[in-house]
Design a protein around this motif. Structure first.
Motif, short mmCIF file in Angstrom:
data_model
loop_
_atom_site.label_atom_id
_atom_site.label_comp_id
_atom_site.label_asym_id
_atom_site.label_seq_id
_atom_site.Cartn_x
_atom_site.Cartn_y
_atom_site.Cartn_z
N HIS A 155 65.61 51.22 39.84
CA HIS A 155 66.67 50.43 40.47
C HIS A 155 67.81 51.31 40.99
O HIS A 155 68.60 50.88 41.82
CB HIS A 155 67.25 49.42 39.49
N HIS A 157 70.38 52.27 39.17
CA HIS A 157 71.64 51.96 38.48
C HIS A 157 71.39 51.73 37.00
O HIS A 157 70.27 51.53 36.58
CB HIS A 157 72.34 50.76 39.13
N HIS A 159 71.54 49.78 33.44
CA HIS A 159 71.49 48.41 32.95
C HIS A 159 72.31 48.31 31.68
O HIS A 159 71.80 48.45 30.57
CB HIS A 159 70.04 47.98 32.67
N HIS A 165 70.06 41.54 34.73
CA HIS A 165 68.63 41.46 34.97
C HIS A 165 67.94 42.63 34.30
O HIS A 165 67.37 42.73 33.39
CB HIS A 165 68.25 41.53 36.47
ZN ZN Z 1 68.63 46.81 37.99
#
Ligand code: ZN
Length: 165
Positions: A155, A157, A159, A165
């Motif tokens: 992604h 980034h 989490h 999510h």
């Molecule tokens: Zn993500």
């Protein structure tokens, strides 16, 4: 030992920080919110700060000054736009300094703008980032480091606890 880690690409960094302007005014801080989590090496934070954090260990603190070119850019006159009064809904009470969400005509992309000036011919909107042109003074402290999960790397980034999510 995980406490031997230092800030490097593809690690999730937790960072306490305070951001001040030249005047000393605090414009952003992690205080009261808990540390910011981000994925190092994926342009999640401004480049001038990300670069300076490389090699820092947990518990280490540093003051970093970031020039506008490495931060939110210089202020640009091209980012100022005169918009006719009738482009705004009548019920909208405009005032100088007010922030607005504007949709870009071609793409529909939402943009943040500020009302710079209200004139007879129209309203001058300022699309510069509010921190454009500012030298940013960060006081940072590394609160935690961990390898990113494969999902986070995919992604681009971190989490964190607040990430939905
Ligand atoms: Zn993500």
């Amino acid at each position: 030992m995980t406490d031997q880690l230092t800030v490097a690409d593809n690690l999730v960094v937790s960072m306490d920080y305070t951001l001040r302007l030249d005047s000393g005014e605090i414009v952003d801080s992690s205080e009261g919110r808990g540390p910011l989590e981000y994925l190092q090496g994926h342009s999640q934070i401004i480049p001038g700060l990300e670069r300076e954090l490389v090699g820092m260990a947990v518990g280490e603190a540093k003051d970093v000054a970031v020039a506008p070119s490495d931060g939110y850019g210089e202020r640009s006159a091209d980012e100022m736009q005169l918009v006719p009064h009738d482009a705004f809904p009548e019920e909208l009470k405009l005032s100088e300094g007010m922030a607005l969400q504007v949709r870009e005509a071609e793409t529909g992309r939402p943009l943040e703008a500020y009302v710079a000036k209200i004139q007879e011919e129209g309203v001058v909107l300022d699309f510069n980032h509010p921190l454009a042109g500012a030298t940013l003074h960060f006081a940072v402290k590394i609160a935690g480091l961990r390898p990113a999960t494969s999902e986070e790397l995919e992604h681009g980034h971190a989490h964190g606890a607040g990430h939905a999510h």
